[in-house]
Design a protein around this motif. Structure first.
Motif, PDB file in Angstrom:
ATOM      1  N   ALA A   1       2.082 -10.110   5.652  1.00 45.77           N
ATOM      2  CA  ALA A   1       0.967 -10.580   4.827  1.00 45.77           C
ATOM      3  C   ALA A   1      -0.046  -9.457   4.622  1.00 45.77           C
ATOM      4  N   ARG A   2      -0.284  -8.658   5.667  1.00 42.18           N
ATOM      5  CA  ARG A   2      -1.215  -7.547   5.532  1.00 42.18           C
ATOM      6  C   ARG A   2      -0.674  -6.506   4.547  1.00 42.18           C
ATOM      7  N   GLU A   3       0.625  -6.237   4.622  1.00 45.44           N
ATOM      8  CA  GLU A   3       1.244  -5.286   3.706  1.00 45.44           C
ATOM      9  C   GLU A   3       1.218  -5.791   2.268  1.00 45.44           C
ATOM     10  N   SER A   4       1.439  -7.088   2.081  1.00 47.45           N
ATOM     11  CA  SER A   4       1.408  -7.667   0.733  1.00 47.45           C
ATOM     12  C   SER A   4       0.009  -7.606   0.141  1.00 47.45           C
ATOM     13  N   LYS A   5      -0.998  -7.860   0.951  1.00 47.17           N
ATOM     14  CA  LYS A   5      -2.377  -7.782   0.461  1.00 47.17           C
ATOM     15  C   LYS A   5      -2.753  -6.356   0.083  1.00 47.17           C
ATOM     16  N   LYS A   6      -2.233  -5.414   0.839  1.00 45.76           N
ATOM     17  CA  LYS A   6      -2.501  -4.015   0.521  1.00 45.76           C
ATOM     18  C   LYS A   6      -1.863  -3.634  -0.823  1.00 45.76           C
ATOM     19  N   LYS A   7      -0.624  -4.062  -1.045  1.00 53.54           N
ATOM     20  CA  LYS A   7       0.045  -3.796  -2.320  1.00 53.54           C
ATOM     21  C   LYS A   7      -0.667  -4.507  -3.474  1.00 53.54           C
ATOM     22  N   ASP A   8      -1.124  -5.734  -3.187  1.00 53.04           N
ATOM     23  CA  ASP A   8      -1.808  -6.488  -4.230  1.00 53.04           C
ATOM     24  C   ASP A   8      -3.113  -5.792  -4.637  1.00 53.04           C
ATOM     25  N   ALA A   9      -3.832  -5.261  -3.679  1.00 48.87           N
ATOM     26  CA  ALA A   9      -5.066  -4.533  -3.994  1.00 48.87           C
ATOM     27  C   ALA A   9      -4.764  -3.290  -4.819  1.00 48.87           C
ATOM     28  N   LYS A  10      -3.663  -2.623  -4.515  1.00 50.83           N
ATOM     29  CA  LYS A  10      -3.266  -1.437  -5.286  1.00 50.83           C
ATOM     30  C   LYS A  10      -2.915  -1.820  -6.724  1.00 50.83           C
ATOM     31  N   ALA A  11      -2.176  -2.936  -6.893  1.00 50.65           N
ATOM     32  CA  ALA A  11      -1.820  -3.394  -8.239  1.00 50.65           C
ATOM     33  C   ALA A  11      -3.056  -3.809  -9.024  1.00 50.65           C
ATOM     34  N   LEU A  12      -4.004  -4.494  -8.367  1.00 53.34           N
ATOM     35  CA  LEU A  12      -5.241  -4.893  -9.026  1.00 53.34           C
ATOM     36  C   LEU A  12      -6.049  -3.668  -9.450  1.00 53.34           C
ATOM     37  N   CYS A  13      -6.037  -2.635  -8.615  1.00 56.42           N
ATOM     38  CA  CYS A  13      -6.724  -1.387  -8.955  1.00 56.42           C
ATOM     39  C   CYS A  13      -6.118  -0.759 -10.204  1.00 56.42           C
ATOM     40  N   LEU A  14      -4.795  -0.767 -10.314  1.00 53.83           N
ATOM     41  CA  LEU A  14      -4.134  -0.209 -11.500  1.00 53.83           C
ATOM     42  C   LEU A  14      -4.495  -0.984 -12.759  1.00 53.83           C
ATOM     43  N   ILE A  15      -4.562  -2.315 -12.644  1.00 56.76           N
ATOM     44  CA  ILE A  15      -4.908  -3.131 -13.811  1.00 56.76           C
ATOM     45  C   ILE A  15      -6.339  -2.855 -14.246  1.00 56.76           C
ATOM     46  N   GLN A  16      -7.244  -2.742 -13.293  1.00 61.08           N
ATOM     47  CA  GLN A  16      -8.641  -2.476 -13.633  1.00 61.08           C
ATOM     48  C   GLN A  16      -8.807  -1.111 -14.284  1.00 61.08           C
ATOM     49  N   GLN A  17      -8.000  -0.143 -13.887  1.00 62.69           N
ATOM     50  CA  GLN A  17      -8.050   1.175 -14.507  1.00 62.69           C
ATOM     51  C   GLN A  17      -7.412   1.188 -15.899  1.00 62.69           C
ATOM     52  N   ALA A  18      -6.558   0.209 -16.154  1.00 57.82           N
ATOM     53  CA  ALA A  18      -5.770   0.210 -17.384  1.00 57.82           C
ATOM     54  C   ALA A  18      -6.403  -0.600 -18.511  1.00 57.82           C
ATOM     55  N   VAL A  19      -7.628  -1.095 -18.330  1.00 54.16           N
ATOM     56  CA  VAL A  19      -8.310  -1.843 -19.394  1.00 54.16           C
ATOM     57  C   VAL A  19      -9.683  -1.229 -19.632  1.00 54.16           C
ATOM     58  N   ASP A  20     -10.206  -1.426 -20.853  1.00 50.20           N
ATOM     59  CA  ASP A  20     -11.533  -0.887 -21.149  1.00 50.20           C
ATOM     60  C   ASP A  20     -12.621  -1.834 -20.661  1.00 50.20           C
ATOM     61  N   GLY A  21     -13.879  -1.460 -20.924  1.00 51.04           N
ATOM     62  CA  GLY A  21     -15.011  -2.195 -20.364  1.00 51.04           C
ATOM     63  C   GLY A  21     -15.063  -3.677 -20.691  1.00 51.04           C
TER      64      GLY A  21
ATOM     65  N   GLU B   1       3.890 -10.222 -11.040  1.00 52.95           N
ATOM     66  CA  GLU B   1       4.460 -11.302 -11.844  1.00 52.95           C
ATOM     67  C   GLU B   1       4.382 -12.653 -11.143  1.00 52.95           C
ATOM     68  N   LYS B   2       4.628 -12.677  -9.832  1.00 54.47           N
ATOM     69  CA  LYS B   2       4.718 -13.957  -9.110  1.00 54.47           C
ATOM     70  C   LYS B   2       3.553 -14.220  -8.174  1.00 54.47           C
ATOM     71  N   GLY B   3       2.771 -13.198  -7.859  1.00 56.26           N
ATOM     72  CA  GLY B   3       1.645 -13.378  -6.946  1.00 56.26           C
ATOM     73  C   GLY B   3       2.029 -13.053  -5.503  1.00 56.26           C
ATOM     74  N   VAL B   4       1.043 -13.104  -4.628  1.00 55.36           N
ATOM     75  CA  VAL B   4       1.274 -12.806  -3.208  1.00 55.36           C
ATOM     76  C   VAL B   4       2.077 -13.947  -2.577  1.00 55.36           C
ATOM     77  N   PRO B   5       3.191 -13.638  -1.948  1.00 57.09           N
ATOM     78  CA  PRO B   5       4.002 -14.705  -1.333  1.00 57.09           C
ATOM     79  C   PRO B   5       3.278 -15.339  -0.149  1.00 57.09           C
ATOM     80  N   GLU B   6       3.525 -16.623   0.028  1.00 58.13           N
ATOM     81  CA  GLU B   6       2.903 -17.362   1.136  1.00 58.13           C
ATOM     82  C   GLU B   6       3.904 -17.563   2.269  1.00 58.13           C
ATOM     83  N   GLY B   7       3.377 -17.839   3.449  1.00 52.84           N
ATOM     84  CA  GLY B   7       4.227 -18.118   4.603  1.00 52.84           C
ATOM     85  C   GLY B   7       4.766 -16.901   5.308  1.00 52.84           C
ATOM     86  N   GLU B   8       4.242 -15.733   5.017  1.00 49.45           N
ATOM     87  CA  GLU B   8       4.709 -14.525   5.676  1.00 49.45           C
ATOM     88  C   GLU B   8       3.998 -14.360   7.020  1.00 49.45           C
ATOM     89  N   ASP B   9       4.598 -13.572   7.892  1.00 46.33           N
ATOM     90  CA  ASP B   9       3.936 -13.290   9.170  1.00 46.33           C
ATOM     91  C   ASP B   9       2.765 -12.353   8.951  1.00 46.33           C
TER      92      ASP B   9
END
Length: 285
Positions: free
Chosen positions: A55-75, A43-51
């Motif tokens: 930041a590495r953990e947030s990017k990992k979660k963001d990649a997982k969320a992006l993967c779910l969205i890509q699986q949840a839409v058709d071609g 909803e809000k995006g990857v937070p900025e200013g993290e250590d």
């Protein structure tokens, strides 16, 4: 005895969006993201200013969320979000495509509000079917960011019921507190009353059929009919009158009323002559 393997929830089942019912798909995906603790990031995006670690953990979660969205839409929809680098960007692209921009959302919100105000239950419609129509519009309005209160929805349902439920609506408004009555409670009460109303209407229909059958069997006819016999018909007997004879009585067809010229001789069956004519020929009149 073999030990049961634990159920893994790491890979949730996501609904596939094909361009229809965006509001329902959004609701399901929102629940999926919350179950994986990803909704705030989508909803809000990857937070900025993290250590670096966060930041590495947030990017990992963001990649997982992006993967779910890509699986949840058709071609075709996947092609539209191909360039999105984050889950938030992909989510916003789909949202703008199928929910619209802020201006479009305002127009749609007004149209849905008008649809809600003009809702009316059909005479042949059941309570459950009508409430389903109401809930669909309420959820569509909610998906656009405007939530109708429970009291507004309950009041609208009571105002728009079919005429056969008028006495029920009045009784509920007099006996219940409308500010605390929920739509589910209202639906349960209306369905209970619906059974009684349908039963009463069924008994009236059966009674009307019985009265009609009794009236028919007793020979009751329309007002003004002089004959009460059930089998009477004014044209019975192939066009014959009350006196036997193929379509004619004692006088000639088209008789002018002349007692001499139009009398039929019942001996020779001729018209227009006197009985003396037959008497002269030795025929008995």
């Amino acid at each position: 005895m073999a030990a049961e393997s634990p159920v893994s929830l790491s890979q949730p089942c996501v609904p596939v969006f094909k361009g229809e019912d965006y509001g329902r798909w959004r609701l399901r995906m929102k629940t999926v993201f919350r179950s994986q603790e990803l909704w705030e990031l989508v909803e809000k995006g990857v937070p900025e200013g993290e250590d670096e670690v966060k930041a590495r953990e947030s990017k990992k979660k963001d990649a997982k969320a992006l993967c779910l969205i890509q699986q949840a839409v058709d071609g075709p929809i996947l092609d539209r979000i191909e360039e999105a680098e984050t889950a938030h960007d992909a989510w916003e692209i789909v949202k703008n495509l199928y929910q619209g921009t802020s201006k479009m959302m305002t127009v749609r919100k007004q149209a849905l509000g008008q649809s809600f105000e003009t809702l009316q239950m059909e005479d042949s419609e059941s309570i459950q079917a009508y409430l389903s129509r109401v809930v669909v519009i309420v959820n569509q309005v909610k998906a656009l960011g405007h939530k109708l209160s429970e009291a507004e929805v309950v009041s609208k349902v009571l105002r728009s019921l079919a005429p056969k439920f008028d006495f029920v609506a009045v009784a509920m408004e007099e006996s219940r507190d409308m500010s605390t009555l929920t739509l589910d409670e209202l639906g349960g009460s209306l369905q209970a009353h619906e059974v009684r109303v349908n039963r009463s209407l069924g008994k009236r229909g059966e009674k009307a059929l019985v009265v009609k059958a009794e009236s028919t069997s007793s020979g009751v006819k329309e007002k003004g009919n002089p004959c009460a016999s059930p089998g009477w018909s004014p044209t019975r007997g192939r066009g014959r009158g009350f006196i036997r004879g193929r379509g004619r009585g004692r006088s000639a067809r088209g008789c002018s009323g002349d007692n001499k010229s139009n009398i039929q001789c019942f001996n020779c069956k001729k018209y227009g002559h006197m009985k003396a004519e037959c008497r002269e020929k030795g025929k008995q009149v």
